[in-house]
Design a protein around this motif. Structure first.
Motif, mmCIF file in Angstrom:
data_model
loop_
_atom_site.group_PDB
_atom_site.id
_atom_site.type_symbol
_atom_site.label_atom_id
_atom_site.label_comp_id
_atom_site.label_asym_id
_atom_site.label_seq_id
_atom_site.Cartn_x
_atom_site.Cartn_y
_atom_site.Cartn_z
ATOM 1 N N PRO A 208 9.634 8.265 7.997
ATOM 2 C CA PRO A 208 8.277 7.763 8.276
ATOM 3 C C PRO A 208 7.229 8.553 7.504
ATOM 4 N N THR A 209 6.247 7.849 6.973
ATOM 5 C CA THR A 209 5.110 8.391 6.207
ATOM 6 C C THR A 209 5.529 9.027 4.889
ATOM 7 N N SER A 210 6.777 8.832 4.464
ATOM 8 C CA SER A 210 7.222 9.408 3.200
ATOM 9 C C SER A 210 6.828 8.496 2.037
ATOM 10 N N PHE A 211 7.124 8.951 0.825
ATOM 11 C CA PHE A 211 6.876 8.152 -0.377
ATOM 12 C C PHE A 211 8.198 7.995 -1.112
ATOM 13 N N THR A 212 8.549 6.757 -1.436
ATOM 14 C CA THR A 212 9.828 6.476 -2.082
ATOM 15 C C THR A 212 9.655 6.489 -3.593
ATOM 16 N N THR A 213 10.062 7.565 -4.236
ATOM 17 C CA THR A 213 9.852 7.698 -5.677
ATOM 18 C C THR A 213 10.665 6.688 -6.478
ATOM 19 N N THR A 214 11.848 6.325 -5.970
ATOM 20 C CA THR A 214 12.701 5.387 -6.702
ATOM 21 C C THR A 214 12.240 3.940 -6.576
ATOM 22 N N SER A 215 11.143 3.701 -5.882
ATOM 23 C CA SER A 215 10.582 2.346 -5.814
ATOM 24 C C SER A 215 9.668 2.069 -7.003
ATOM 25 N N HIS A 216 9.429 3.075 -7.837
ATOM 26 C CA HIS A 216 8.525 2.927 -8.971
ATOM 27 C C HIS A 216 9.302 2.795 -10.270
ATOM 28 N N ILE A 217 8.962 1.766 -11.040
ATOM 29 C CA ILE A 217 9.597 1.550 -12.333
ATOM 30 C C ILE A 217 9.385 2.753 -13.250
ATOM 31 N N ASP B 68 0.818 -1.216 0.000
ATOM 32 C CA ASP B 68 0.000 0.000 0.000
ATOM 33 C C ASP B 68 0.853 1.268 0.000
ATOM 34 N N GLN B 69 2.048 1.179 0.582
ATOM 35 C CA GLN B 69 2.912 2.359 0.694
ATOM 36 C C GLN B 69 3.432 2.834 -0.663
ATOM 37 N N PHE B 70 3.309 1.992 -1.702
ATOM 38 C CA PHE B 70 3.808 2.356 -3.022
ATOM 39 C C PHE B 70 2.695 2.874 -3.951
ATOM 40 N N GLU B 71 1.475 2.988 -3.421
ATOM 41 C CA GLU B 71 0.353 3.450 -4.235
ATOM 42 C C GLU B 71 0.463 4.948 -4.505
ATOM 43 N N ILE B 72 0.325 5.309 -5.763
ATOM 44 C CA ILE B 72 0.362 6.719 -6.144
ATOM 45 C C ILE B 72 -1.037 7.297 -5.986
ATOM 46 N N LYS B 73 -1.121 8.404 -5.245
ATOM 47 C CA LYS B 73 -2.415 9.010 -4.954
ATOM 48 C C LYS B 73 -2.389 10.480 -5.335
ATOM 49 N N SER B 74 -3.523 10.945 -5.840
ATOM 50 C CA SER B 74 -3.660 12.363 -6.149
ATOM 51 C C SER B 74 -3.863 13.132 -4.846
ATOM 52 N N LEU B 75 -3.152 14.225 -4.686
ATOM 53 C CA LEU B 75 -3.253 15.011 -3.460
ATOM 54 C C LEU B 75 -4.405 16.003 -3.493
ATOM 55 N N PHE B 76 -4.956 16.240 -4.664
ATOM 56 C CA PHE B 76 -6.069 17.175 -4.808
ATOM 57 C C PHE B 76 -7.172 16.509 -5.623
ATOM 58 N N GLY B 77 -8.266 16.182 -4.972
ATOM 59 C CA GLY B 77 -9.375 15.530 -5.661
ATOM 60 C C GLY B 77 -9.212 14.023 -5.664
ATOM 61 N N GLY B 78 -10.320 13.333 -5.791
ATOM 62 C CA GLY B 78 -10.293 11.884 -5.760
ATOM 63 C C GLY B 78 -10.532 11.239 -7.104
ATOM 64 N N GLY B 79 -10.449 12.010 -8.177
ATOM 65 C CA GLY B 79 -10.700 11.467 -9.506
ATOM 66 C C GLY B 79 -9.517 10.672 -10.031
#
Length: 250
Positions: A113-122, A16-27
């Motif tokens: 803690p609570t960060s997002f690791t950008t280099t974990s994404h292909i 779940d920690q690698f899920e990309i989420k929009s910070l503005f809006g849920g679309g």
């Protein structure tokens, strides 16, 4: 199944920690959406600017801590390029140093803690690897012309084996961006997932959580090493590929 896991106290979702989420809006996420990945890449750029620009602005004879760190990394990458690709490769120092510092800082920020690791994404590492692949290939043909194809022709091998080896070398060449990107993303993702699994066990075991906590500490220490090592590996492979473009007959 989810109810049973909750009842047992185990509710571990390490990916779940690698899920990309929009910070503005849920679309749906579009190419212009501002996501958690965008935010943390911005933090990485800001950290690099603070270290290399703000931290070295005084250019003191007796350097501050930030200036010492910046100078140490500068000298380290400079020597790496010179050792692997020769003095001719130093022309590309700004690009290679930018790759190294961005990956290194992104890896370390991902350990917060609570960060997002950008280099974990292909998606991120593949773009970095493809940029290296395209740049090296274009440079190879620009500098050497058709002689660049000599990179695939193993002249030291018996003549009957050379066509077979040429096919193997050609395939391995085009696989470079795949291995280059997966190596970085895979190692970073694996370590973070393991930490999340142990953290889930620690939360579920209550008073018996000492062993998972010790495991988290050990894996976290290993991840600190991995963060630096993977930035180094990505950079030195870039230098090796650059050397192939500059000296294809070697």
């Amino acid at each position: 199944m989810a109810t049973e896991e909750a009842g047992n106290g185990f509710n571990i979702h390490p990916m779940d920690q690698f899920e990309i989420k929009s910070l503005f809006g849920g679309g749906p996420i579009e190419w212009y959406s501002f996501t958690n990945a965008t935010l943390w890449m911005g933090f990485a750029i800001l950290a690099v600017v603070l270290l290399l620009v703000v931290g070295t602005r005084k250019r003191a004879i007796v350097p501050s801590r930030s200036q010492s760190v910046a100078e140490m990394m500068y000298g380290f990458i400079h020597k790496m390029i010179e050792d692997v690709a020769g003095k001719e490769g130093l022309k590309f120092f700004p690009y290679i140093f930018t790759l190294f510092i961005f990956i290194l800082v992104s890896n370390f920020l991902g350990l917060l803690p609570t960060s997002f690791t950008t280099t974990s994404h292909i998606a991120v590492t593949a773009m970095l690897a493809m940029a290296v692949f395209v740049a090296v290939t274009v440079l190879g043909f620009y500098k050497n012309g058709m002689k660049f194809l000599g990179l695939f022709w193993v002249s030291s091998a018996p003549l009957a084996l050379r066509p077979i080896l040429a096919v193997i070398e050609l395939i391995s060449y085009f696989v470079r961006p795949v291995s280059h990107s997966i190596r970085l993303a895979g190692n970073v993702m694996a370590g973070h997932a393991v930490i999340k699994v142990f953290a889930g066990f620690a939360g579920a075991l209550g008073v018996w959580a000492a062993l998972p906590i010790l495991s988290i500490t050990a894996v976290y220490g290993l991840e600190v090493l991995v963060a630096g090592i993977q930035a180094y590996v990505f950079t030195i492979l870039t230098c090796v590929y650059l050397n192939d473009a500059l000296h294809p007959s070697h």
